[in-house]
Design a protein around this motif. Structure first.
Motif, PDB file in Angstrom:
ATOM      1  N   GLN A 159      30.890  31.242  48.295  1.00  0.00           N
ATOM      2  CA  GLN A 159      31.440  31.840  47.077  1.00  0.00           C
ATOM      3  C   GLN A 159      32.302  33.055  47.419  1.00  0.00           C
ATOM      4  O   GLN A 159      33.380  33.252  46.856  1.00  0.00           O
ATOM      5  CB  GLN A 159      30.274  32.263  46.184  1.00  0.00           C
ATOM      6  N   THR A 160      31.819  33.875  48.345  1.00  0.00           N
ATOM      7  CA  THR A 160      32.548  35.077  48.725  1.00  0.00           C
ATOM      8  C   THR A 160      33.812  34.735  49.504  1.00  0.00           C
ATOM      9  O   THR A 160      34.864  35.316  49.280  1.00  0.00           O
ATOM     10  CB  THR A 160      31.630  35.969  49.579  1.00  0.00           C
ATOM     11  N   GLU A 191      38.828  30.809  39.751  1.00  0.00           N
ATOM     12  CA  GLU A 191      39.084  30.513  38.344  1.00  0.00           C
ATOM     13  C   GLU A 191      39.373  31.783  37.562  1.00  0.00           C
ATOM     14  O   GLU A 191      40.291  31.851  36.758  1.00  0.00           O
ATOM     15  CB  GLU A 191      37.859  29.821  37.720  1.00  0.00           C
ATOM     16  N   MET A 192      38.561  32.825  37.824  1.00  0.00           N
ATOM     17  CA  MET A 192      38.754  34.065  37.087  1.00  0.00           C
ATOM     18  C   MET A 192      40.040  34.748  37.522  1.00  0.00           C
ATOM     19  O   MET A 192      40.688  35.426  36.740  1.00  0.00           O
ATOM     20  CB  MET A 192      37.547  34.989  37.291  1.00  0.00           C
ATOM     21  N   GLN A 193      40.402  34.549  38.797  1.00  0.00           N
ATOM     22  CA  GLN A 193      41.632  35.151  39.279  1.00  0.00           C
ATOM     23  C   GLN A 193      42.848  34.479  38.638  1.00  0.00           C
ATOM     24  O   GLN A 193      43.828  35.139  38.314  1.00  0.00           O
ATOM     25  CB  GLN A 193      41.708  34.980  40.799  1.00  0.00           C
ATOM     26  N   LEU A 249      34.106  29.971  40.666  1.00  0.00           N
ATOM     27  CA  LEU A 249      34.185  31.068  39.699  1.00  0.00           C
ATOM     28  C   LEU A 249      35.250  32.104  40.064  1.00  0.00           C
ATOM     29  O   LEU A 249      36.080  32.464  39.226  1.00  0.00           O
ATOM     30  CB  LEU A 249      32.814  31.730  39.555  1.00  0.00           C
ATOM     31  N   GLY A 250      35.250  32.554  41.317  1.00  0.00           N
ATOM     32  CA  GLY A 250      36.196  33.592  41.726  1.00  0.00           C
ATOM     33  C   GLY A 250      37.643  33.181  41.503  1.00  0.00           C
ATOM     34  O   GLY A 250      38.365  33.819  40.734  1.00  0.00           O
ATOM     35  N   MET A 284      37.372  33.916  48.057  1.00  0.00           N
ATOM     36  CA  MET A 284      38.295  34.978  47.664  1.00  0.00           C
ATOM     37  C   MET A 284      39.089  35.519  48.853  1.00  0.00           C
ATOM     38  O   MET A 284      39.882  36.426  48.695  1.00  0.00           O
ATOM     39  CB  MET A 284      37.532  36.133  47.003  1.00  0.00           C
TER      40      MET A 284
END
Lengths: 272, 278
Positions: B153-154, B99-101, B96-97, B157
């Motif tokens: 997940q963290t 991808e959103m970036q 998610l991270g 990034m």
């Protein structure tokens, strides 16, 4: 053993579920039989055979005047209105509900207004709608939208606002913008709830539809019921009511299946 | 290398003083554990580092610059609960991270770009011990696995600062020991400074380079409103832990494999990371 600890078995469940239906059918048959034995011309509780004949006429015989199969044209007209209304209401609810649930500024502007609107009794607005939008399809669809959208919107906004604050902050640390928080974090998580509240709104939506059709229409399930009411044609009204109920049950079932298929993570057991 | 400087920080909610005159300098690559009784403002302090809340007075500088006023990808966070998204599978959570970036409009990427990300995410999932669980939803994972997922997940990034809010508080002791070993390894291998809030003193001393205790110096009922908590103890762990250099004291020695010579290597990491050598 206490009553609260006695669970129906696997085979017993369908039997128990069928009981109220059977009881209702039996009560009807007995009542109808007694009345018809008294007076064969009784119209209040027609026999199954009489209803079967009328179903044959309405569903499988072309109408003498127009050549249409009335049940099907009525169904098509009604579903058109119902689905248009529900679709528009859902769209409005999605946009307003997300704005409301995600952006504090939008919430400050919209929330009291939507709360106020949702308290307006839609049926009281029906004359206004007929006068301003005419007697055609638009006013009927508008009634459904006005009746359903505010409640869907509020429900959606509440669901969105109830998401743990941690999730939103977490999304921010994953570089989400406001738009991405709304579309990738909040939207997918409120969708199951939106489908559920849509299921709950099927009843009211049908109510608004039939109310609008009863007053002014040239076809439709509600229109037909209120038309034949003048002739006390219970042998048409009963099958129509059952048909409407079946339609609503089928839609409810479809929405449930869609929810299960698209959002497996939201099932109560949490099993995908 | 991320250093934090906290200068004379105050936090008040209305009349209630929560934190008062907190001054602190955190060295790059430090692992700071914040301990203290419930309600002494540890989590509030962490939220201010995260940007979720603003200090009433005082300033927080990260590498000399004032902290941005809202959370961002330079600071990662893992909470005790709600750290992962229930509507995404393990792999999707980790993706998610990035991808959103990469895509500010749809928050999704496709094709070659996606394959690169998926490989990276799968590698990271394997690193935290979640290989094989890529397709599972968080509800299908145990509490310990969910926290491993949250860490992965963290870390996707590459945060400069990792903030942990009682991340392992809800886990049972066996699982907690395993995830401590993982946490130590991740701190050694990823170039980040860690600040962890915990209730568990043993955990604080087992992981941190420095343990900071918050408490209220004035705690009589009539004083509680107007006097907040502040730093009452600041303990450097000895022997010192240094990021990227695993010492024998911290080696995670599996039972029956206590051949000490295996751990007597200077850099005990399992893979080299650029900038990880302090």
């Amino acid at each position: 053993m206490r009553l609260i600890n006695i669970h129906p078995g696997k085979g017993g469940r369908p039997v128990l579920a069928a009981l109220p239906f059977v009881a209702l059918a039996l009560a009807y048959l007995i009542g109808s039989g007694l009345r018809l034995a008294d007076n064969p011309a009784d119209k209040l509780l027609p026999s199954l055979a009489a209803m079967g004949r009328m179903i044959e006429v309405m569903a499988f015989t072309p109408d003498k005047r127009t050549g249409d199969y009335l049940l099907w044209t009525d169904t098509a007209a009604s579903l058109m209105r119902l689905w248009s209304g529900l679709a528009i209401a859902t769209l409005i609810a999605l946009v307003l509900g997300l704005l409301n649930g995600v952006l504090p500024i939008a919430r400050a502007i919209l929330a009291p207004f939507v709360a106020f609107l949702s308290m307006v009794p839609p049926l009281a607005l029906l004359p206004v709608l007929f006068i301003t939008l005419g007697l055609g399809e638009v006013s009927k669809i508008a009634l459904i939208v006005i009746g359903v959208a505010p409640i869907l919107t509020r429900d959606l906004a509440m669901t969105a606002a109830a998401l743990p604050r941690e999730q939103i902050v977490k999304a921010e640390t994953l570089s989400a913008s406001s738009w991405l928080v709304a579309t990738r974090v909040v939207l997918p998580q409120v969708m199951p709830r939106l489908i559920d509240s849509l299921r709950l709104q099927l009843g009211p939506a049908f109510l608004f539809l039939i109310a609008a059709e009863a007053i002014s229409a040239e076809g439709g399930l509600g229109y037909r019921i209120f038309l034949v009411r003048r002739y006390l044609s219970m042998d048409i009204i009963f099958p129509y009511v059952i048909w409407i109920t079946l339609l609503a049950v089928a839609m409810d079932l479809c929405l449930r299946l869609i929810r299960r298929r698209l959002y497996p993570w939201a099932e109560p057991e949490g099993q995908a | 290398m991320t250093a934090l400087t906290i200068q004379n920080l105050w936090k008040e909610y209305g009349d209630q003083v929560v934190l008062e005159s907190v001054s602190l300098t955190i060295a790059p690559r430090a692992f700071v554990a914040l301990v203290g009784p419930s309600g002494c403002g540890k989590t509030t302090f962490l939220r201010m580092l995260l940007g979720q809340e603003r200090p009433t007075r005082g300033s927080i500088l990260m590498d000399g610059d004032p902290l941005p006023p809202e959370p961002g990808p330079d600071r990662g966070v893992v909470y005790q609960r709600y750290s992962v998204f229930p509507h995404l599978t393990a792999l999707q959570n980790v993706l998610l991270g990035p991808e959103m970036q990469a895509s500010r409009l749809t928050g999704r990427v496709w094709g070659m770009k996606r394959r690169v990300l998926v490989d990276k995410a799968a590698a990271l999932l394997a690193e935290v011990g979640l290989a094989g669980a890529e397709g599972k939803y968080p509800a299908q994972l145990s509490g310990g696995m969910q926290q491993r997922l949250a860490l992965a997940q963290t870390l996707m990034m590459r945060p400069k600062l990792l903030l942990l809010d009682e991340p392992f508080g809800a886990l049972d002791p066996g699982i907690r020991a395993e995830i401590h070993a993982l946490m130590r390894r991740l701190w050694h291998e990823h170039a980040m400074t860690v600040v962890m809030v915990t209730h568990d003193l043993r955990e604080a001393f087992a992981l941190a380079t420095r343990v900071i205790a918050f408490d209220r110096p004035r705690n009589r009922p009539e004083e509680r409103m107007r006097y907040g908590a502040t730093i009452t103890n600041d303990i450097a762990i000895w022997p010192p832990r240094v990021a990227g250099r695993q010492t024998i004291y911290d080696a995670d020695i599996p039972a029956g494999q206590d051949d000490l010579s295996r751990f007597a290597i200077h850099s005990g990491t399992t893979r080299p990371v650029a900038g990880a050598q302090a």
